[in-house]
Design a protein around this motif. Structure first.
Motif, PDB file in Angstrom:
ATOM      1  N   ILE A 117      46.254  54.139  66.605  1.00  0.00           N
ATOM      2  CA  ILE A 117      47.543  53.612  67.079  1.00  0.00           C
ATOM      3  C   ILE A 117      48.653  54.092  66.162  1.00  0.00           C
ATOM      4  N   LEU A 118      49.675  54.649  66.771  1.00  0.00           N
ATOM      5  CA  LEU A 118      50.841  55.131  66.021  1.00  0.00           C
ATOM      6  C   LEU A 118      51.794  53.960  65.813  1.00  0.00           C
ATOM      7  N   CYS A 119      52.134  53.699  64.559  1.00  0.00           N
ATOM      8  CA  CYS A 119      53.000  52.563  64.205  1.00  0.00           C
ATOM      9  C   CYS A 119      54.278  53.067  63.537  1.00  0.00           C
ATOM     10  N   THR A 120      55.385  52.415  63.855  1.00  0.00           N
ATOM     11  CA  THR A 120      56.659  52.742  63.217  1.00  0.00           C
ATOM     12  C   THR A 120      57.519  51.488  63.162  1.00  0.00           C
ATOM     13  N   PRO A 121      58.257  51.277  62.067  1.00  0.00           N
ATOM     14  CA  PRO A 121      59.110  50.084  61.974  1.00  0.00           C
ATOM     15  C   PRO A 121      60.084  49.982  63.140  1.00  0.00           C
ATOM     16  N   ALA A 122      60.245  48.773  63.640  1.00  0.00           N
ATOM     17  CA  ALA A 122      61.156  48.530  64.756  1.00  0.00           C
ATOM     18  C   ALA A 122      62.608  48.648  64.308  1.00  0.00           C
ATOM     19  N   ILE A 123      63.483  48.949  65.269  1.00  0.00           N
ATOM     20  CA  ILE A 123      64.916  49.069  64.988  1.00  0.00           C
ATOM     21  C   ILE A 123      65.466  47.777  64.396  1.00  0.00           C
ATOM     22  N   ASP A 124      64.905  46.621  64.789  1.00  0.00           N
ATOM     23  CA  ASP A 124      65.458  45.355  64.297  1.00  0.00           C
ATOM     24  C   ASP A 124      65.129  45.078  62.835  1.00  0.00           C
ATOM     25  N   THR A 125      64.396  45.989  62.168  1.00  0.00           N
ATOM     26  CA  THR A 125      64.246  45.882  60.713  1.00  0.00           C
ATOM     27  C   THR A 125      65.502  46.389  60.003  1.00  0.00           C
ATOM     28  N   GLY A 126      66.439  46.967  60.757  1.00  0.00           N
ATOM     29  CA  GLY A 126      67.679  47.470  60.172  1.00  0.00           C
ATOM     30  C   GLY A 126      67.669  48.946  59.859  1.00  0.00           C
ATOM     31  N   ILE A 127      66.651  49.666  60.330  1.00  0.00           N
ATOM     32  CA  ILE A 127      66.584  51.097  60.076  1.00  0.00           C
ATOM     33  C   ILE A 127      67.587  51.854  60.942  1.00  0.00           C
ATOM     34  N   LEU A 128      67.855  53.091  60.550  1.00  0.00           N
ATOM     35  CA  LEU A 128      68.655  53.969  61.381  1.00  0.00           C
ATOM     36  C   LEU A 128      67.845  54.347  62.618  1.00  0.00           C
ATOM     37  N   PRO A 129      68.426  54.232  63.813  1.00  0.00           N
ATOM     38  CA  PRO A 129      67.719  54.680  65.014  1.00  0.00           C
ATOM     39  C   PRO A 129      67.734  56.205  65.086  1.00  0.00           C
ATOM     40  N   GLY A 130      66.795  56.811  64.379  1.00  0.00           N
ATOM     41  CA  GLY A 130      66.792  58.257  64.215  1.00  0.00           C
ATOM     42  C   GLY A 130      66.583  59.005  65.521  1.00  0.00           C
ATOM     43  N   VAL A 131      67.299  60.112  65.676  1.00  0.00           N
ATOM     44  CA  VAL A 131      67.169  60.949  66.864  1.00  0.00           C
ATOM     45  C   VAL A 131      65.789  61.605  66.892  1.00  0.00           C
ATOM     46  N   THR A 132      65.332  62.126  65.762  1.00  0.00           N
ATOM     47  CA  THR A 132      64.005  62.732  65.707  1.00  0.00           C
ATOM     48  C   THR A 132      62.928  61.670  65.901  1.00  0.00           C
ATOM     49  N   ARG A 133      63.119  60.507  65.316  1.00  0.00           N
ATOM     50  CA  ARG A 133      62.189  59.397  65.532  1.00  0.00           C
ATOM     51  C   ARG A 133      62.030  59.116  67.020  1.00  0.00           C
ATOM     52  N   GLU A 134      63.149  59.031  67.724  1.00  0.00           N
ATOM     53  CA  GLU A 134      63.136  58.748  69.162  1.00  0.00           C
ATOM     54  C   GLU A 134      62.364  59.819  69.923  1.00  0.00           C
ATOM     55  N   ARG A 135      62.607  61.079  69.587  1.00  0.00           N
ATOM     56  CA  ARG A 135      61.936  62.178  70.317  1.00  0.00           C
ATOM     57  C   ARG A 135      60.447  62.209  70.013  1.00  0.00           C
ATOM     58  N   VAL A 136      60.062  61.934  68.781  1.00  0.00           N
ATOM     59  CA  VAL A 136      58.641  61.923  68.428  1.00  0.00           C
ATOM     60  C   VAL A 136      57.909  60.797  69.164  1.00  0.00           C
ATOM     61  N   ILE A 137      58.534  59.634  69.290  1.00  0.00           N
ATOM     62  CA  ILE A 137      57.931  58.540  70.051  1.00  0.00           C
ATOM     63  C   ILE A 137      57.714  58.966  71.502  1.00  0.00           C
ATOM     64  N   GLU A 138      58.712  59.626  72.087  1.00  0.00           N
ATOM     65  CA  GLU A 138      58.580  60.105  73.466  1.00  0.00           C
ATOM     66  C   GLU A 138      57.437  61.101  73.603  1.00  0.00           C
ATOM     67  N   LEU A 139      57.367  62.062  72.692  1.00  0.00           N
ATOM     68  CA  LEU A 139      56.314  63.077  72.752  1.00  0.00           C
ATOM     69  C   LEU A 139      54.935  62.446  72.593  1.00  0.00           C
ATOM     70  N   ALA A 140      54.837  61.463  71.702  1.00  0.00           N
ATOM     71  CA  ALA A 140      53.552  60.795  71.488  1.00  0.00           C
ATOM     72  C   ALA A 140      53.104  60.066  72.754  1.00  0.00           C
ATOM     73  N   ARG A 141      54.013  59.337  73.365  1.00  0.00           N
ATOM     74  CA  ARG A 141      53.656  58.603  74.583  1.00  0.00           C
ATOM     75  C   ARG A 141      53.336  59.541  75.739  1.00  0.00           C
ATOM     76  N   GLU A 142      54.083  60.643  75.848  1.00  0.00           N
ATOM     77  CA  GLU A 142      53.799  61.623  76.894  1.00  0.00           C
ATOM     78  C   GLU A 142      52.414  62.233  76.711  1.00  0.00           C
ATOM     79  N   ALA A 143      51.964  62.327  75.466  1.00  0.00           N
ATOM     80  CA  ALA A 143      50.638  62.885  75.164  1.00  0.00           C
ATOM     81  C   ALA A 143      49.525  61.840  75.287  1.00  0.00           C
ATOM     82  N   GLY A 144      49.899  60.598  75.637  1.00  0.00           N
ATOM     83  CA  GLY A 144      48.899  59.564  75.857  1.00  0.00           C
ATOM     84  C   GLY A 144      48.560  58.717  74.653  1.00  0.00           C
TER      85      GLY A 144
END
Length: 297
Positions: free
Chosen positions: A197-224
């Protein structure tokens, strides 16, 4: 180096911003960093969307035109003799009276800077880098979501703490929230894998909503792959099978060693000490995505 100020390319020494610019006086401004592939900015529309949303909240009347910015980047790269580059787009609030704002900023200062990208040597990143837990805590966001703001003090204090600990070359520092949740690096977002399982801190922890972070999440989900955005502890991270960081310049950066300043930098190896299969696979998918820019020229 040449820079672009308000759409005009000029020598860096000739680019002037007023001492009354509220970006200088109060840190009131935002910026985006991104890179080009084949001379074309990657995910520029997402960077501009984040920048625009922040400007609206701050009362800075700026609307970035994707086509226009892309053309300015091309012009500036050529003026500096670069085919590709690291790009920073800064929107500073603009000139105002001495004192806090009483209305919107109608004439912001817009600055484009470029520099060369570091050489790529994949044999080094696949051996991974060190991620060091800092004592500096991630401050709370300026608003509901963290801005990529000119007020960068929290990151600078964290960087100074990391440097004072004599880290190995390329090491990144990790900040926790005041509640003790893992947050993000000084210049990067964090991912780890445990039991597939791929884990990453949620936006509500106060992190920057990274553009690369967003794209990597999309690619991971698209890959199943299953992706869990949540609240995690340092102890959970230490037990991870794989770890990597993301940012727009360095893409995916494998982490193969963890250390903790509070424990005198005692290190823990991640996995077998090399980038894991999921890290490598997602990096390949990410680079395939960027290669479409080159292929579409």
């Amino acid at each position: 180096m040449k820079v672009s100020l308000n759409g005009s390319v000029k020598e860096a020494g000739e680019a002037v911003i007023s001492v009354y610019d509220h970006g200088f006086l109060y840190g009131l401004g935002l910026f985006e960093t991104f890179r080009t592939y084949g001379g074309r900015p990657y995910l520029l529309n997402r960077h501009l969307r984040r920048l625009q949303a922040g400007c609206e909240q701050l009362g800075i009347l700026y609307r970035g035109d994707e086509k226009g910015i892309s053309e300015q980047v091309t012009e500036l790269l050529a003026a500096n003799g670069l085919t590709d580059g690291y790009v920073r787009l800064t929107v500073s609030a603009g000139v105002g009276e001495l004192g806090l704002p009483t209305g919107d900023y109608e004439q912001p200062s817009v600055l484009l800077l470029v520099k060369s990208l570091p050489p790529v040597n994949d044999s080094i990143p696949m051996h991974g880098r060190e991620l060091r837990l800092l004592q500096t805590r991630r401050n709370t966001p300026e608003g509901d979501i963290r801005f990529k703001s000119l007020h960068y003090m929290n990151n600078i204090i964290a960087k100074r703490e990391l440097l004072a600990s004599s880290p190995p070359s390329g090491a990144e520092g990790l900040m926790l929230t005041k509640e003790g949740w893992i947050a993000e690096g000084i210049v990067s977002n964090l991912f780890y894998v445990k039991d597939g399982i791929l884990c990453t801190p949620a936006i509500d922890t106060g992190i920057l909503p990274g553009v690369t972070r967003e794209r990597v999440i999309e690619l991971a989900r698209e890959a199943g792959h299953a992706v869990h955005e949540g609240h995690f502890t340092w102890e959970e991270l230490v037990r991870a099978d794989e770890i990597w960081m993301t940012n727009s310049i360095q893409e995916l950066i494998p982490i193969t060693t963890l250390s903790d300043i509070a424990s005198r930098n005692e290190t823990v190896q991640v996995g077998d000490g090399y980038a894991g299969d999921l890290t490598r696979g997602l990096l390949a998918l990410y680079r395939a995505d960027t290669s479409r820019l080159v292929g579409n020229e």
